[in-house]
Design a protein around this motif. Sequence first.
Motif, PDB file in Angstrom:
ATOM      1  N   LEU A 128     -45.546 105.283  84.033  1.00 25.53           N
ATOM      2  CA  LEU A 128     -45.114 103.974  83.559  1.00 25.53           C
ATOM      3  C   LEU A 128     -43.660 104.008  83.083  1.00 25.53           C
ATOM      4  CD1 LEU A 128     -48.370 102.859  81.703  1.00 25.53           C
ATOM      5  CD2 LEU A 128     -47.524 102.088  83.921  1.00 25.53           C
ATOM      6  N   ILE A 129     -43.230 105.116  82.521  1.00 24.70           N
ATOM      7  CA  ILE A 129     -41.816 105.257  82.152  1.00 24.70           C
ATOM      8  C   ILE A 129     -40.940 105.222  83.402  1.00 24.70           C
ATOM      9  CG2 ILE A 129     -40.106 106.890  81.257  1.00 24.70           C
ATOM     10  CD1 ILE A 129     -41.577 105.450  79.045  1.00 24.70           C
ATOM     11  N   VAL A 130     -41.386 105.875  84.464  1.00 24.73           N
ATOM     12  CA  VAL A 130     -40.651 105.828  85.735  1.00 24.73           C
ATOM     13  C   VAL A 130     -40.574 104.402  86.262  1.00 24.73           C
ATOM     14  CG1 VAL A 130     -40.811 106.496  88.172  1.00 24.73           C
ATOM     15  CG2 VAL A 130     -41.077 108.215  86.380  1.00 24.73           C
ATOM     16  N   PHE A 131     -41.607 103.613  86.015  1.00 26.50           N
ATOM     17  CA  PHE A 131     -41.595 102.209  86.396  1.00 26.50           C
ATOM     18  C   PHE A 131     -40.703 101.367  85.470  1.00 26.50           C
ATOM     19  CE2 PHE A 131     -46.021 102.269  88.573  1.00 26.50           C
ATOM     20  CZ  PHE A 131     -45.420 102.545  89.782  1.00 26.50           C
ATOM     21  N   ASP A 134     -41.488  99.648  78.997  1.00 28.83           N
ATOM     22  CA  ASP A 134     -41.148  99.959  77.619  1.00 28.83           C
ATOM     23  C   ASP A 134     -42.021 101.113  77.115  1.00 28.83           C
ATOM     24  OD1 ASP A 134     -39.909  99.004  74.919  1.00 28.83           O
ATOM     25  OD2 ASP A 134     -42.063  99.183  74.518  1.00 28.83           O
ATOM     26  N   PRO A 135     -41.441 102.100  76.416  1.00 33.38           N
ATOM     27  CA  PRO A 135     -42.225 103.267  75.977  1.00 33.38           C
ATOM     28  C   PRO A 135     -43.474 102.902  75.186  1.00 33.38           C
ATOM     29  CG  PRO A 135     -39.893 103.700  75.686  1.00 33.38           C
ATOM     30  CD  PRO A 135     -40.006 102.254  76.100  1.00 33.38           C
ATOM     31  N   TRP A 136     -43.402 101.854  74.384  1.00 34.17           N
ATOM     32  CA  TRP A 136     -44.582 101.479  73.607  1.00 34.17           C
ATOM     33  C   TRP A 136     -45.694 100.981  74.531  1.00 34.17           C
ATOM     34  CZ3 TRP A 136     -46.089 102.424  68.832  1.00 34.17           C
ATOM     35  CH2 TRP A 136     -47.180 101.699  68.323  1.00 34.17           C
ATOM     36  N   VAL A 137     -45.319 100.180  75.518  1.00 33.89           N
ATOM     37  CA  VAL A 137     -46.298  99.694  76.494  1.00 33.89           C
ATOM     38  C   VAL A 137     -46.815 100.855  77.336  1.00 33.89           C
ATOM     39  CG1 VAL A 137     -46.654  98.178  78.474  1.00 33.89           C
ATOM     40  CG2 VAL A 137     -45.263  97.404  76.555  1.00 33.89           C
ATOM     41  N   ALA A 138     -45.911 101.767  77.704  1.00 29.88           N
ATOM     42  CA  ALA A 138     -46.323 102.930  78.488  1.00 29.88           C
ATOM     43  C   ALA A 138     -47.320 103.780  77.712  1.00 29.88           C
ATOM     44  CB  ALA A 138     -45.109 103.767  78.869  1.00 29.88           C
ATOM     45  N   ALA A 139     -47.105 103.925  76.411  1.00 30.36           N
ATOM     46  CA  ALA A 139     -48.035 104.692  75.587  1.00 30.36           C
ATOM     47  C   ALA A 139     -49.394 104.003  75.516  1.00 30.36           C
ATOM     48  CB  ALA A 139     -47.458 104.880  74.189  1.00 30.36           C
ATOM     49  N   ALA A 140     -49.361 102.669  75.369  1.00 31.92           N
ATOM     50  CA  ALA A 140     -50.616 101.920  75.338  1.00 31.92           C
ATOM     51  C   ALA A 140     -51.358 102.065  76.668  1.00 31.92           C
ATOM     52  CB  ALA A 140     -50.344 100.444  75.037  1.00 31.92           C
ATOM     53  N   GLY A 141     -50.609 101.986  77.781  1.00 34.57           N
ATOM     54  CA  GLY A 141     -51.232 102.159  79.089  1.00 34.57           C
ATOM     55  C   GLY A 141     -51.773 103.560  79.278  1.00 34.57           C
ATOM     56  N   GLY A 142     -51.046 104.548  78.776  1.00 27.26           N
ATOM     57  CA  GLY A 142     -51.518 105.923  78.874  1.00 27.26           C
ATOM     58  C   GLY A 142     -52.801 106.140  78.100  1.00 27.26           C
ATOM     59  N   LEU A 143     -52.903 105.565  76.915  1.00 30.33           N
ATOM     60  CA  LEU A 143     -54.125 105.695  76.113  1.00 30.33           C
ATOM     61  C   LEU A 143     -55.281 104.938  76.753  1.00 30.33           C
ATOM     62  CD1 LEU A 143     -52.616 105.417  72.521  1.00 30.33           C
ATOM     63  CD2 LEU A 143     -53.656 107.443  73.563  1.00 30.33           C
ATOM     64  N   GLY A 434     -62.480  98.984  80.747  1.00 31.66           N
ATOM     65  CA  GLY A 434     -62.097  98.110  79.645  1.00 31.66           C
ATOM     66  C   GLY A 434     -61.920  96.663  80.064  1.00 31.66           C
ATOM     67  N   ALA A 435     -62.560  95.761  79.345  1.00 33.17           N
ATOM     68  CA  ALA A 435     -62.402  94.335  79.624  1.00 33.17           C
ATOM     69  C   ALA A 435     -60.962  93.891  79.389  1.00 33.17           C
ATOM     70  CB  ALA A 435     -63.358  93.531  78.741  1.00 33.17           C
ATOM     71  N   SER A 436     -60.318  94.473  78.389  1.00 31.90           N
ATOM     72  CA  SER A 436     -58.922  94.116  78.099  1.00 31.90           C
ATOM     73  C   SER A 436     -58.005  94.552  79.243  1.00 31.90           C
ATOM     74  CB  SER A 436     -58.480  94.772  76.793  1.00 31.90           C
ATOM     75  OG  SER A 436     -58.730  96.170  76.799  1.00 31.90           O
ATOM     76  N   ILE A 437     -58.267  95.710  79.832  1.00 38.30           N
ATOM     77  CA  ILE A 437     -57.475  96.179  80.965  1.00 38.30           C
ATOM     78  C   ILE A 437     -57.736  95.300  82.183  1.00 38.30           C
ATOM     79  CG2 ILE A 437     -57.056  98.123  82.518  1.00 38.30           C
ATOM     80  CD1 ILE A 437     -56.053  98.511  79.665  1.00 38.30           C
ATOM     81  N   PHE A 438     -58.972  94.891  82.364  1.00 32.78           N
ATOM     82  CA  PHE A 438     -59.298  94.026  83.498  1.00 32.78           C
ATOM     83  C   PHE A 438     -58.534  92.713  83.417  1.00 32.78           C
ATOM     84  CE2 PHE A 438     -61.958  90.540  85.188  1.00 32.78           C
ATOM     85  CZ  PHE A 438     -61.903  90.878  86.541  1.00 32.78           C
ATOM     86  N   PHE A 439     -58.471  92.116  82.229  1.00 30.94           N
ATOM     87  CA  PHE A 439     -57.713  90.873  82.073  1.00 30.94           C
ATOM     88  C   PHE A 439     -56.250  91.079  82.457  1.00 30.94           C
ATOM     89  CE2 PHE A 439     -54.585  89.036  79.131  1.00 30.94           C
ATOM     90  CZ  PHE A 439     -54.550  87.744  79.638  1.00 30.94           C
ATOM     91  N   LEU A 440     -55.649  92.164  81.985  1.00 36.81           N
ATOM     92  CA  LEU A 440     -54.248  92.425  82.306  1.00 36.81           C
ATOM     93  C   LEU A 440     -54.066  92.718  83.786  1.00 36.81           C
ATOM     94  CD1 LEU A 440     -53.189  94.555  79.203  1.00 36.81           C
ATOM     95  CD2 LEU A 440     -52.450  92.226  79.769  1.00 36.81           C
ATOM     96  N   PHE A 441     -55.069  93.332  84.402  1.00 39.67           N
ATOM     97  CA  PHE A 441     -55.019  93.560  85.841  1.00 39.67           C
ATOM     98  C   PHE A 441     -54.975  92.224  86.588  1.00 39.67           C
ATOM     99  CE2 PHE A 441     -57.365  94.025  89.872  1.00 39.67           C
ATOM    100  CZ  PHE A 441     -56.584  94.988  90.507  1.00 39.67           C
ATOM    101  N   ALA A 508     -50.612  97.547  82.732  1.00 40.99           N
ATOM    102  CA  ALA A 508     -49.449  97.885  81.905  1.00 40.99           C
ATOM    103  C   ALA A 508     -48.186  97.187  82.405  1.00 40.99           C
ATOM    104  CB  ALA A 508     -49.255  99.397  81.898  1.00 40.99           C
ATOM    105  N   LEU A 509     -48.025  97.097  83.734  1.00 45.06           N
ATOM    106  CA  LEU A 509     -46.872  96.378  84.275  1.00 45.06           C
ATOM    107  C   LEU A 509     -46.897  94.911  83.860  1.00 45.06           C
ATOM    108  CD1 LEU A 509     -46.711  97.857  87.908  1.00 45.06           C
ATOM    109  CD2 LEU A 509     -45.301  98.467  85.938  1.00 45.06           C
TER     110      LEU A 509
END
Length: 940
Positions: A128-131, A134-143, A434-441, A508-509
Amino acid sequence: MAKEASKQKPSLPQIDVRKLMFFLGGILLGYLVMYIYFEPARKANNVLNQSDILQVRGMSKEIHDFRDANDGEETLWTSRMFGGMPTYQIDARYPNNLLYKLNTIIKLGLPHPAGHMFLLFLGMYILLIVFRVDPWVAAAGGLAYAFSSYFFIAMEAGHNAKINALGYAPMVLAGITLTYRGRLILGGALFSLAMGLELLANHFQITYYLIFIVLAMVISELAMSVRWQNRLILLGLLLVPVIWMIDPCNDLQTVWLLVAFLSLVAPLGVEFVMNLGDGGWSSPNFARARQFILGSVVLLIGGGIAVAPNLGRLYTTSEYKNDTMRGGVILENANHCSGGQAAIGQETDPDDCGRTGGLKKPYAYNWSYGVGETFTLITPFYMGDASMVDVGTDSESYKELSTMAGPQQAAQMVQRWPMYFGEQPFTSGPVYIGASIFFLFVLGLLIVNNRYRWWLLGATILGILLSWGKNWQWFSDLFFDHFPLYNNFRAVSMTLVIAEITMPILGALALHKVLMSSPEKRDKLKTNILIAGGVSVALLLIVLVYQSVAGEFFNPLKDGSTLDRIAQGNPQVKNRLQAALIDDRSSLFMAGMLRSIGLVIGVAGALFVYLQFIQKQFEKTNPWVGRLAVGVVVLGIFLLDLVPIAKRYIDDDNFVNKRQFMSPHNPDQADLELLADPDPNFRVLSFERDPWNDAFTSYHHKSIGGYHAAKFRRYQDLIDCHLDSERGALLTGLQSGSYDQALQKTNVLNMLNMKYVMVPTQSGLRNLQNQYRYGNAWGVENIKSVKSNIDEIDALGEVDLKKTAVVHEDFQAQINGFTPNLDPGLTIAIASYKPNHIVYNYNAPGGQEQLVVFSEIFYQKGWQAYVDGQPTDHFRVNYVLRGARIPGGKHSVEFKFEPQSYATGEQIGLVGSILLIVVVAGAGALWFLGRLKDPVDPEI
């Protein structure tokens, strides 16, 4: 001079300290979360109780003992399982692969399993950092990626290699992304390193499924590198599945490969021709295509560099694979024996077109995800839960059981209560992203740049469709019958890892897109958030209503026998238990659905509030404050969504003391008796467990059975055709009092030198000795030549194997001109034994050449025979054993396991490791010195 000096460029690049701190801060966040979550792993002598690792300890015990006794030397062969097999896919080490040390360093000293789970976070974080997220968003996506329920289920079971491979998979994608963006040196180096570590993980099934994602990504990059009219040529790829459908036996393999190749290459060729008048290769209009071509070349070179350090394992495994179950059937009639694979769903096995390579479909498709079960991606309890779950004393099942069996017994029974009612044989839990990830997807499908969303969507759909296996078999068959190596892997439900990688990426994107949005796009983004939230909630509501009305929450095949056993044939009790079970499952389902709906609304609401109020408040002063505030809220929702589900599969109770963990391997009295036998060179058949799925016996003894998914194909045939039925005959003999007579008829067990049978009794295991075994080696007086593999394996039940050797016509040259004449004074005894080096004292006093059968597994890709130190020929007899013609008189006969593939692979591996280190270090140095270009990345 001073003026000129002031104009000189600094020798080192100016490092953006703020960006660096944010980057390191994201890594620190992931580290701390894993450090805190896996607190029990930090306690002295604590380990995660992983069932498969217990099996690994059993299958690898001889390997470790050999290393300890021989200064770290590798044996490469173990005699502890299935009569003997290579250690390549058990616990072989390849010391010339220097990536082992790097793999340890990357986990930053975190104890197991925290280090493995941190690797999941780190891989996604780097991608996500390569994309440019933002590092905070990348960390959230990584978790969010790391806390997927499936990864915790896999880790709890002991699938450490799988988790390692899933950790490096996003890094591989990161290297490809950088390379196609024009950062050829840095991207190529990252790809080589990540791919090298991915191969080091040694889970080829995960790596294989990663290739599907890579292909989707490469096709997308190709499409983006040419003009829109040339992209239409890529539609030729749709002809490939059409050819597959009309060609089930893959007779047109050359045709579809050619179509695929032309569909991918032609757009670039046409693009080049269209730019010939404007400079051709150097044309500005050909820049994107040129970048794609150069990137592809760099990636191919990088892939070769990544393979080199791992060549030792890849070479030996590739060589070994064809002789294993993964290499396909050997018997001319694949269903010749009714046991083993042939017994699994045989009615679903279509015509195999005469193919012999790969697994059989019923076996490969046995773990197929249900079509409806796919909803577990967004609501974890759609199909109940794991096969056995502690439902607690407040459940309806407990209340019913307590009236029947009393509170104390009921409390014990509900600790392992059947909650899964899906189509898989059993499961340890759902695949929940995760339902939250599905919504963002879903939101990502609306707002993320075309360069990312379509290949991510395509790979996600492909992974889901393939996971259905036999439940949508026509589609799975297209890949099973045609796609190279696809039929080498079982448990097709594992293709869902594709979705588990792609969906968090797109989510995350999308989150980054919202947080970094400009004011002029605010209204459109709010509309898209409402649409994505509406679609997500509507889907969940439809599933809720449908399952609540039409869902039975009951599987007659799975639940019927369980409830019958508990109810002891009482239909009224069974009906009450069934009603209670359905109530518990429906309650769990309802709670999961409402939970998922709430999580979707929570994330959507947080983003909407951010755009409506918070962004406006801070956009002119400190916009990062608003982003951080909503980022913390979204991260909190992610953790609230995923951590409680993950806790169901790994929590503090899953950690035990090392001594307690190893206690199943503690020797009992029966083990001690066998270990005290002055002649340790014999095999054991244990009735304590299913011998064909048991490596516990292998911890102390050379076992007739074992536990491994890549055992020799011939040994599996031996199990199916003889060993399992002979085991059954011994059990019957024990029950009827005719055990001794049964032993005399166990031709195959006797040729495998089975000296003891371990039988469970009320007072513990009891050892029964077999006086009819043939020993470690024996001479024969007859040869039975056969023309087919079926004739060879059938003959094992037809002739006296003590007197007769069964030889396939493939080895006719080795017995030409030889007439058996058994020397009555012949003696053969083991003089010294190591798993990779056996020495026999041989004496045929009559002076005539003898045909000797050795009770050791034949594997010509490594074993070498010697007589008095001179190489001699040996060949296969009795379907799985070794035979050799030995001259008369006294001789020393040796067998040494010396696979050339390992030696060659290690030599190249050392060179490859050094080359990879030089490439990565060189790229890092050039980046640090500011010598690498930093192109502007396209908008996310």
